[in-house]
Design an enzyme around this catalytic site. Structure first.
Site, PDB file in Angstrom:
ATOM      1  N   THR A  13       0.929  -0.919  -0.239  1.00 12.63           N
ATOM      2  CA  THR A  13      -0.181  -0.172   0.095  1.00 12.63           C
ATOM      3  C   THR A  13       0.900   1.321   0.378  1.00 12.63           C
ATOM      4  O   THR A  13       1.976   2.048   0.660  1.00 12.63           O
ATOM      5  CB  THR A  13      -0.885  -0.356   1.220  1.00 12.63           C
ATOM      6  N   TYR A 154       1.186  10.894  15.384  1.00 11.63           N
ATOM      7  CA  TYR A 154       1.185  10.049  14.512  1.00 11.63           C
ATOM      8  C   TYR A 154       2.367   9.061  15.501  1.00 11.63           C
ATOM      9  O   TYR A 154       1.811   7.553  14.976  1.00 11.63           O
ATOM     10  CB  TYR A 154       2.790  11.053  14.197  1.00 11.63           C
TER      11      TYR A 154
END
Length: 264
Positions: A13, A154
């Site tokens: 991906t 994150y």
């Protein structure tokens, strides 16, 4: 060591550039039928053409989909019903003060970095277990262990990936399906090069020199004392996807240049 993935299908991906493209290139060189993914048809078509040019004779396909959404994951599953190797590389990052991060931004990071891999693993791993062979790799980060104060949202998603990968490895107990995480450190990806380009030009340095200065200033524990190349990260991922890595599962494999100050 000769890694041969002939007859295997791999999906990487977010693989139209950077670490994802380097991983896809390495898997294609090893003989895997490699499926690239990006958010736009144009970027996927360019990446497919580039990979075919770099690896003549490679078996390559592409599917455009935004994996931050359930609809995007469904589109990928429809285009590629079954894979032997799944590399969950899709992810976003941004430096942002904690007090400025709104709920919607936390959700956007979680959907992109975490749920993209969850949705695909839920579909593809069941087939791997039925066939009793497969590889699932989550591309995490040293930030999963070394949470940055200016990128807490994150870091949270990268830590979540470690938990999911470890749990999925246990789901595959006693089979020939492995699930691992790979933790890059500072890496000279396309995005990082773009961020450093202006500073490098102003100072008369190369991007590599500017990246090394960033590492020394902001990741001072680095033993490598420079940013890794995307190929160096991809080498570990390709090995992790190989038959030779059959006894490696449930692991958090670091290619961080020694940034994380730990001996285990």
């Amino acid at each position: 060591m000769h890694i041969d993935l002939t007859g295997k299908t791999a999906l990487v991906t977010a693989s139209t550039a950077g670490i994802g493209f380097a991983i896809a290139t390495g898997l294609a060189r090893a003989g895997a039928h490699t499926v690239l993914n990006g958010r736009s048809e144009a970027s996927v078509e360019r990446a497919v053409a580039q990979l075919r040019a770099e690896v003549p004779g490679a078996s390559v396909a592409g599917v455009a989909a935004d994996l931050a959404t359930a609809e995007g994951a469904a589109r990928v599953r429809g285009a590629v019903p079954s894979v032997d190797i799944l590399v969950n590389n899709a992810g976003i990052y941004a430096m942002q003060p904690f007090f400025d991060i709104e709920d919607a931004e936390w959700e956007r990071f979680f959907q992109t970095n975490v749920m993209s891999g969850v949705r695909l693993a839920r579909h593809y791993m069941s087939g791997m277990l039925e066939r009793d062979w497969g590889r699932v790799v989550f591309i995490s980060s040293e930030s999963a262990l070394n949470i940055p104060a200016d990128m807490i949202h994150y870091g949270m998603t990268k830590t979540a990936q470690l938990a999911i990968a470890r749990g999925l490895a246990k789901v595959a107990t006693g089979t020939r399906v492995t699930v691992n995480s790979v933790l890059p450190g500072p890496t000279l990806s396309d995005g990082v090069q773009a961020l450093l380009k202006d500073d490098a030009e102003r100072s008369g340095k190369t991007v590599e020199e500017a990246a090394a200065e960033f590492v020394r200033a902001h990741r001072s524990s680095s033993i490598l004392q420079r940013a890794a190349t995307v190929e160096e990260v991809a080498n570990l991922v390709v090995y992790t996807c190989s038959p030779q890595a059959s006894a490696t599962t449930g692991a958090a494999l670091r290619v961080d240049g020694g940034v994380v100050d730990s001996i285990v």
